[in-house]
Design a protein around this motif. Sequence first.
Motif, PDB file in Angstrom:
ATOM      1  N   GLN A  26       7.817 -55.187  16.753  1.00 20.99           N
ATOM      2  CA  GLN A  26       6.371 -54.992  17.248  1.00 20.99           C
ATOM      3  C   GLN A  26       6.215 -54.007  16.233  1.00 20.99           C
ATOM      4  OE1 GLN A  26       6.083 -51.478  20.294  1.00 20.99           O
ATOM      5  NE2 GLN A  26       4.516 -52.902  21.099  1.00 20.99           N
ATOM      6  N   THR A  27       4.570 -54.659  16.170  1.00 19.57           N
ATOM      7  CA  THR A  27       3.769 -53.959  14.742  1.00 19.57           C
ATOM      8  C   THR A  27       2.737 -52.736  15.244  1.00 19.57           C
ATOM      9  OG1 THR A  27       1.665 -55.183  15.777  1.00 19.57           O
ATOM     10  CG2 THR A  27       3.167 -56.357  14.156  1.00 19.57           C
ATOM     11  N   THR A  28       2.914 -52.242  14.371  1.00 19.76           N
ATOM     12  CA  THR A  28       2.430 -50.769  14.132  1.00 19.76           C
ATOM     13  C   THR A  28       1.306 -51.006  15.055  1.00 19.76           C
ATOM     14  OG1 THR A  28       3.697 -50.013  12.063  1.00 19.76           O
ATOM     15  CG2 THR A  28       1.892 -48.792  13.376  1.00 19.76           C
ATOM     16  N   ALA A  29       0.402 -52.139  14.955  1.00 20.50           N
ATOM     17  CA  ALA A  29      -0.806 -51.695  15.345  1.00 20.50           C
ATOM     18  C   ALA A  29      -1.140 -52.081  16.912  1.00 20.50           C
ATOM     19  CB  ALA A  29      -1.632 -53.177  14.992  1.00 20.50           C
ATOM     20  N   ASP A  30      -0.002 -52.996  16.881  1.00 22.64           N
ATOM     21  CA  ASP A  30      -0.003 -53.218  18.816  1.00 22.64           C
ATOM     22  C   ASP A  30       0.481 -51.968  19.510  1.00 22.64           C
ATOM     23  OD1 ASP A  30      -0.244 -55.579  18.275  1.00 22.64           O
ATOM     24  OD2 ASP A  30       1.631 -56.620  18.325  1.00 22.64           O
TER      25      ASP A  30
END
Lengths: 345, 471
Positions: free
Chosen positions: B402-406
Amino acid sequence: MAADAVAAILLAGVSLYAILAGADFGGGLWDLLAGTTRRGRAARSLIDESITPVWEANHVWLVLVLVIFWTAFPDAFAPVRSVAAVPLWLAVGGIVLRGAGFAFRKEVTRLSQQRLAGATFAFSSLLTPFFLGTVIGAIATGHVPADGTRASLSAWTSATSLLLGFLFVAACGYLAAVYLVGEADRRGEPQLRDYFTRRAQVSAVVAGALSIATLVELHSSNRVLEDRLVGRAVPLVVLAAVCGLAVLALLSTGRRNGVRLIAALGVAAVIWGWGVAQYPTLLPGTTVTVSDAGAPHATLVALIVLFAVVVGLVGPAFILLFTLQSHRVLVQPSEFSTPPGEPGG
Amino acid sequence: MTAFQTVSLWAAPATGGDVVPARAQMATTLGFHIILACLGIAFPTFVLLAEYIGLRRGNEVAMTLARRWSQALGVLVAVGAVTGTVLSFELGLLWPGLMHRYGAVLGLPFGVEGLFFFLEAVFTAIYLYGWGRLRSWAHFWSGVPIAISGVFGAMSVIAVNSWMNQPGGFTEVDGRITSVNPWQVYFNHAAFYEMPHMILAAYMVSGFLVAGVYATGILRGRRNRYHYAGFALGFVPAAILTPFQIFVGDTAARAIAQDQPVKFATMEYVPQTSTHVPEWLAGVYVNGHVYGGIKIPDLDSLLVGFSPNTKVIGWDSVPAAQRPPAAWLIHLCFDVMVGLGSLLLLVGLWAVYTWWRKRKLPPQRLFWLLGAVSGLAAIVAMEAGWVVTELGRQPWVVYQLQTTADAATKNGGVLTTLTLIIIGYAVLGVATIAVLRMLSARWRRGDADQADVPYGPTPEAPASGETRVGV
Ligand code: HDD
Ligand code: HEM
Ligand code: HEM
């Protein structure tokens, strides 16, 4: 099944937080209302002595409740967090200010600094219960949509929410006053005992009136919940009312045995009444239910095991703490003084 | 803490939205909390050590130190508890995406942490407020659970962080967690080095901070038994643990070269996968050039695989969007950590050497100056280590899942909370230090008449019994 058990655990945690930490917050309310430095001195020092050793341990129930909530019911947790972000930030602000104010007040020496720290403690003690109350209000009135990702002002400023906020503050003050009556009594301070008896009576009446007002208000804001509160949850609602009246009666006849337990039971009955009325929905107005809120079975089982361990280990520790506290073994250390006749360090 | 925030703002890729302030806020609050957490984990052990010596040898000086330290501990633990609670709220408020998707996994170690917080809080209360009331050894033993639960509590939080670096122990179908193995979550692949590394860091920070306080006093001419004892009680354990910390850190680096190669490449400036990779000391990487660094040929390959022919994976192995931002910052933070760790080791060795030759601590002013700043150095090393870990994991919040932006909130308004938090924590930090200094000033004056009652005039008679002053 497992999910129901975790929901019950969550309610148990909420009840313990409300009863134990609620009394600590209420202490802040009475500190705030204790008047000038000189006049409020006796009341303040009783509050201070009663809260000092226990508030941090009591506070941990909140942490546990939060963790159980997001672990077991992530589908409900995420929207609550987003929609009610503002009151949650304000509640956490209250926690920080209060804890810091309380801890610092004991260590600073100048009167002005003590006043500043003490006022911070007392004032911020109101913030947390009030704003947590409005969050519960937002949930109970169905203002948290399942896909909510945006903060909403109207969600937590409805009449029901605000009433709940005031109710929470009043309930904290009620618990604290009842508790302090017992403390003052045990210390043989009749004046303080009567002082807090009056406050316990007043806050009981205020909290009762606010409860009734909330119930009336729910009639328009969440009909289903109200129906169930006077339907299947009615035994608990009645229990809560009986406890409140019993406390009032006992206090006015000067009997103080078991009053604290009855008061705590009354508050717990309100919380469980709400839980029973809302079950199985987690977020009224949505399809998010206890058994379908995102956590797999193994997580729920692990949480149940964890809670059993917490009860097994932490329960005795709390009993030890409260026993020592009620025997006045735990006192603010005064650096070099050794009480006469006691084994010194 | 503002340094953290500025750094994160620069270092952030242009993701837009609230990700950048959310990361800055997380970094600020964690960077603050972690200092208190270190003291919460390890300082009780130092207090107990002093009390043990005091009781065992009837040593009045050690006993006084133990009493005074536990008073300071009371303040520190309270601030630790409230700043920790902010973090618990923030996980949900700033990272609803993370908590929604992985809450069912992450929550378990946090729950275990809650268990140990309870024990820590209960026994801290008994210990702090039981001074002089409980019998001496009973009082000592009431403090032991604090030290133990501090360590286990730290293990539990680090279980979460290491899980974010090496996620495992669960299955996910269509973005929903379908099963979880709590054991594998807790003891994930990164836990075996992160847990000991952090716990040792906590002991180093606490020990060197204590030592630093008394070294400062000694530099100011307070050369008495009290100050030497305070210094030694902090310095000796911390200095003994330093080589172990370096060993664990070295193990961690090799594990990361395997498990998170892009993070490792960024730490060490390895743009292309190759053998005979050099080691860069310091230096700033800009557009393919390292400015101002010292290059040691082959050393990086040697460190990773004990041979110059070891192949080290470079960051070109992944597309640019999957590389952490600000390689220079990660690299410099890594060097700062390693550099300060090595320096602390040298200070310890200096003390060992003079003790071995002359049976006393080094008399040189330089030694005491170094001792005075050793606590700050340990804090800086630890904060730098966290920047390596957290920034090096970018753009992922959960490595490769999971990306930080998500994960970040879409709520807006984070800049507001960030600003308030920075102001609030600045005040809190200053107030904490001011309160601790007031305490120590009071100790120095040796007066026992502390304010026993909330902002009232002093009572007519001392609250509790006779008063012994001084030692
Ligand atoms: C007193 C503090 C301290 C000292 C002296 C050192 N470290 Fe450290 N280091 C930490 C405190 C720390 C830390 C703040 O505690 C970190 C952050 C995450 C973690 O688990 O530990 C860390 C992380 C960390 C990481 C990254 C882990 C990751 O990204 O998951 C590596 C590779 C090292 N360290 C290596 C070292 C080496 C080779 C050292 C040799 C001198 C060293 N550390 C000294
Ligand atoms: C168990 C412990 C920890 C957890 C669960 C945790 C979690 C997180 C999360 C969710 C983020 C935001 C997402 C991201 O940028 O990757 C973050 C960022 C960050 N954390 Fe941690 N963290 C932990 C420990 C720490 C500590 C102790 C520090 C101390 C300094 C720290 C420093 C940072 C920094 C600097 C960032 C920002 C990274 C950036 O700007 O890109 N973390 N952390
Ligand atoms: C996202 C990360 C984190 C969260 C959510 C968090 C949460 C908390 C909370 C809620 C408390 C207060 C407990 C109480 O009421 O007594 C606390 C205190 C504490 N935390 Fe953290 N924490 C985090 C990061 C860390 C890290 C990285 C460490 C250490 C490795 C740590 C170690 C401690 C310790 C030892 C205490 C208790 C001692 C004290 O109060 O000073 N925490 N934390």
